[in-house]
Write a protein that holds these residues in place. Structure first.
Motif, PDB file in Angstrom:
ATOM      1  N   LYS A   2       0.986  -1.510   0.160  1.00 41.76           N
ATOM      2  CA  LYS A   2       0.395  -0.035  -0.167  1.00 41.76           C
ATOM      3  C   LYS A   2       0.921   1.210  -0.191  1.00 41.76           C
ATOM      4  N   ASP A  96      -8.105   3.455   0.908  1.00 44.74           N
ATOM      5  CA  ASP A  96      -8.423   2.334   0.654  1.00 44.74           C
ATOM      6  C   ASP A  96      -7.330   1.472   0.725  1.00 44.74           C
ATOM      7  N   ARG A  97      -7.935   0.262  -0.306  1.00 43.30           N
ATOM      8  CA  ARG A  97      -7.206  -0.836  -0.875  1.00 43.30           C
ATOM      9  C   ARG A  97      -5.694  -0.545  -0.876  1.00 43.30           C
TER      10      ARG A  97
END
Length: 175
Positions: A2, A96-97
């Motif tokens: 991420k 978010d993802r």
């Protein structure tokens, strides 16, 4: 992996970091903001973090704007919007993802809101300590780089330099 995004409550840091608090108490708020941005910039570059620093418009009325400075995104909220509400809103939007948002604030109510949105938090004190550690690493890396360049023209390799150092220690102890 991420992307890491750090969102900083600017005036919260100014109120918590000793050097910045001193500037604020001397009515040098602009200098405190600049010092915060400069230090955060070095930290963010070294850590590879995208960073957004948010300031309330209450201290600088009529300045609502967003701009880039020192490779940071700096945001002054609208006059009727607090930094807390702005941070809570964008933390929810950007977490978010693909992006992990971390918010730097010591405001407990804001921390709970951020947690509920899946973002992480760090207190002003924790960020300050991490920043100091990073500044020490930057200084160490700078010195290492300087000495690598300094020794580049040396006819001695590291192993030979260590042996010479040991011999010097032995000779110094015999005296």
């Amino acid at each position: 992996m991420k992307k890491q995004l750090l969102i900083v409550d600017g005036y919260n840091m100014i109120g918590a970091w000793p050097e910045l608090t001193a500037l604020k108490n001397q009515d040098r708020l602009e200098e405190a903001r600049e010092a915060l941005l400069f230090r955060l910039s070095n930290f963010a570059k070294y850590q590879g973090l995208e960073t957004i620093v948010v300031f309330d418009a209450q201290f600088v009325p009529g300045i609502t704007q967003s701009y880039k400075k020192y490779q940071l995104t700096v945001v002054f909220t609208k006059e009727d919007e607090t930094a807390d509400s702005y941070i809570e809103r964008i933390a929810g939007e950007l977490n978010d993802r693909l992006t992990q948002v971390t918010v730097a604030t010591s405001d407990l109510a804001e921390q709970w809101t951020i947690f509920s949105q899946g973002a992480l938090r760090t207190s002003a004190r924790e960020l300050y300590k991490t920043l100091q550690q990073t500044e020490a690493l930057i200084t160490g890396d700078t010195e290492d780089t300087h000495f690598k360049n300094f020794r580049r023209n040396s006819p001695w390799n590291n192993e030979q330099l260590q042996k010479l150092s040991q011999k010097l220690d032995e000779l110094s102890q015999k005296k």
